[in-house]
Scaffold this active site. Structure first.
Site, PDB file in Angstrom:
ATOM      1  N   SER A   9      -6.447  -3.252  14.394  1.00 46.87           N
ATOM      2  CA  SER A   9      -5.850  -2.596  15.560  1.00 46.87           C
ATOM      3  C   SER A   9      -6.882  -2.024  16.528  1.00 46.87           C
ATOM      4  CB  SER A   9      -4.890  -1.502  15.088  1.00 46.87           C
ATOM      5  OG  SER A   9      -5.588  -0.530  14.315  1.00 46.87           O
ATOM      6  N   LYS A  15     -12.174  -4.940   2.273  1.00 54.44           N
ATOM      7  CA  LYS A  15     -11.631  -4.036   3.288  1.00 54.44           C
ATOM      8  C   LYS A  15     -12.563  -2.831   3.404  1.00 54.44           C
ATOM      9  CE  LYS A  15      -7.615  -1.193   4.328  1.00 54.44           C
ATOM     10  NZ  LYS A  15      -6.264  -0.834   3.914  1.00 54.44           N
ATOM     11  N   LYS A  21     -11.831  -7.500   6.436  1.00 57.10           N
ATOM     12  CA  LYS A  21     -11.200  -6.596   7.390  1.00 57.10           C
ATOM     13  C   LYS A  21     -12.014  -5.320   7.554  1.00 57.10           C
ATOM     14  CE  LYS A  21      -7.334  -3.568   7.513  1.00 57.10           C
ATOM     15  NZ  LYS A  21      -6.443  -2.823   6.760  1.00 57.10           N
ATOM     16  N   CYS A  74       0.016   4.132   1.628  1.00 61.22           N
ATOM     17  CA  CYS A  74      -0.392   5.113   2.657  1.00 61.22           C
ATOM     18  C   CYS A  74       0.745   5.526   3.599  1.00 61.22           C
ATOM     19  CB  CYS A  74      -1.622   4.649   3.434  1.00 61.22           C
ATOM     20  SG  CYS A  74      -1.376   3.137   4.359  1.00 61.22           S
ATOM     21  N   CYS A 104       0.872  -1.173   0.000  1.00 59.05           N
ATOM     22  CA  CYS A 104       0.000   0.000   0.000  1.00 59.05           C
ATOM     23  C   CYS A 104       0.912   1.226   0.000  1.00 59.05           C
ATOM     24  CB  CYS A 104      -0.875  -0.004   1.249  1.00 59.05           C
ATOM     25  SG  CYS A 104      -2.180   1.253   1.187  1.00 59.05           S
ATOM     26  N   TYR A 122      -2.934  -9.159  16.424  1.00 56.06           N
ATOM     27  CA  TYR A 122      -1.764  -8.580  17.089  1.00 56.06           C
ATOM     28  C   TYR A 122      -1.272  -9.461  18.226  1.00 56.06           C
ATOM     29  CZ  TYR A 122      -2.402  -4.716  14.010  1.00 56.06           C
ATOM     30  OH  TYR A 122      -2.491  -3.978  12.862  1.00 56.06           O
ATOM     31  N   ARG A 175     -11.149   7.603   3.185  1.00 52.47           N
ATOM     32  CA  ARG A 175     -10.858   6.574   2.179  1.00 52.47           C
ATOM     33  C   ARG A 175     -12.129   5.990   1.540  1.00 52.47           C
ATOM     34  NH1 ARG A 175      -5.616   6.474   3.697  1.00 52.47           N
ATOM     35  NH2 ARG A 175      -4.856   5.464   5.601  1.00 52.47           N
ATOM     36  N   CYS A 225      -3.899   5.906   0.134  1.00 54.27           N
ATOM     37  CA  CYS A 225      -3.322   4.610  -0.231  1.00 54.27           C
ATOM     38  C   CYS A 225      -2.803   4.560  -1.663  1.00 54.27           C
ATOM     39  CB  CYS A 225      -4.353   3.512  -0.001  1.00 54.27           C
ATOM     40  SG  CYS A 225      -4.889   3.441   1.721  1.00 54.27           S
ATOM     41  N   ARG A 246      -2.925   3.498  12.200  1.00 49.18           N
ATOM     42  CA  ARG A 246      -2.518   4.728  11.499  1.00 49.18           C
ATOM     43  C   ARG A 246      -1.534   5.524  12.324  1.00 49.18           C
ATOM     44  NH1 ARG A 246      -8.330   6.399   8.725  1.00 49.18           N
ATOM     45  NH2 ARG A 246      -8.476   4.497   7.473  1.00 49.18           N
TER      46      ARG A 246
END
Ligand code: PBG
Length: 331
Positions: free
Chosen positions: A278, A196, A252, A121, A119, A317, A221, A129, A206
């Site tokens: 996240s 996504k 996602k 971004c 990506c 994570y 986005r 992105c 981010r």
């Protein structure tokens, strides 16, 4: 005394751990997990990621230690997010990403599987992105796809096992597959972020990747990521990516979109990856911090839900803890 019957009881299957273990329809395995890794060129020391306890943005050298620790814990598959120091609008330089992949592969070879997130971004000054037009009002699809294909070939040459495009432009899977095959990298797989959604739950990420949109033009986005209000688009986009050559499809965020995972599962025989993102992960951290949930059990419950919905692969994570937590999971 009159005998009482409970003819419809289901509680016999819940009586003790043994019967609960025997009758569980979901079996988790750490082998299905992928651990995200942030590697930031601009830092000299690992940096904590706001909201994610236990996750740090690494330097190119500390990421090797992070991987070593993860391997010891049973996690061998990684999703790499390279964050270059220099931000630009075009003519991006991918040498930091390729150097990190080379060094990981040099140290760990085939003991690890590395998917490189693809990506722009973290590369762009504006945080979008892809490449924007001059007044930043639009993302220019074909230019972005060209740059991403070049980026994909460079990370494949550096040793990435898989390419994970997360940009959400049209036609990128065909372009990347064609570019990889032309150079003989036909066994490098593509794990497409095929569904996504444009989500609030990417906040901590981010922060880690310096990738929030920050221009007076396109403010968010929504012109390329999916609308949470449009479930059909998620299925159409995923099946399109499958036709274009994606090997793994991804949903996602995952926890809020288990309906999409379940629906996609009915429509495809490709493996489905669920990315517990996240913000979803940080929500559990915040509850655990207040003593309102057990962190470990809450993550296990999420993983169970994602598996029940139909995902084959989980990106978390806490993937590095999956083996330990699953082994001692209480049924
Ligand atoms: C980049 C990208 C994002 C995530 C993965 N790749 C953020 C975004 O689209 O803004 C989010 C992952 C997470 O929140 O854990 N396009």
């Amino acid at each position: 005394m009159e005998k009482i019957f409970y003819p419809l009881t289901q509680r016999r299957l819940r009586t003790d751990t043994h019967i609960r273990e025997l009758t569980a329809s979901v079996k988790l395995s750490h082998k299905s997990f992928i651990q995200p890794l942030f590697v930031d060129e601009a830092i000299a020391e690992p940096r904590p990621v706001n909201g994610l306890a236990d996750v740090e943005a690494d330097t190119a050298s500390t990421v090797l230690k992070t991987i070593e620790r993860s391997i010891k814990g049973g996690a061998t598959k990684f999703l790499l997010f390279p964050v270059p120091a220099e931000k630009k609008e075009s003519n991006f330089n991918f040498s930091f990403a390729t150097a990190v992949i080379r060094s990981i592969k040099k140290n760990f070879g085939n003991d690890v599987w590395i998917a490189s997130d693809l990506c722009l971004c973290s590369y762009t000054t504006h945080g979008h992105c892809g490449i924007l037009n001059d007044d930043h009002s639009k993302l220019v699809n074909h230019k972005t796809v060209d740059v991403l294909s070049t980026y994909a070939t460079q990370v494949a040459v550096a040793g990435a096992d898989s390419i994970a495009p997360s940009d959400m432009t049209d036609g990128r899977i065909t372009a990347i597959r064609t570019a990889l095959d032309a150079l003989g990298y036909d066994t490098v797989s593509i794990m497409s972020y095929s569904a996504k959604f444009s989500s609030q739950f990417y906040g901590p990420f981010r922060d880690a990747c310096h990738s929030a949109p920050n221009t007076n033009g396109l403010k968010n986005r929504k012109t390329y990521q999916l609308s949470p209000l449009n479930s059909n688009d998620a299925i159409v986009s995923s099946l399109r990516d499958e036709k274009e050559g994606a090997d793994i499809l991804m949903v996602k965020p995952a926890g809020l979109y288990t309906d999409i995972i379940a629906r996609l599962k009915q429509q495809t025989l490709k493996p489905i990856a669920a990315y517990h993102v996240s913000g979803e992960f940080a929500a559990i951290e915040a509850l655990a911090e207040k003593g309102l949930v057990n962190r470990e059990a809450a993550n296990l419950e999420v993983w169970t839900a994602l598996t029940r919905a139909g995902s084959d692969i989980i990106i978390s994570y806490a993937a590095k803890n999956a083996k330990e937590w699953i082994d001692k999971m209480e049924y």
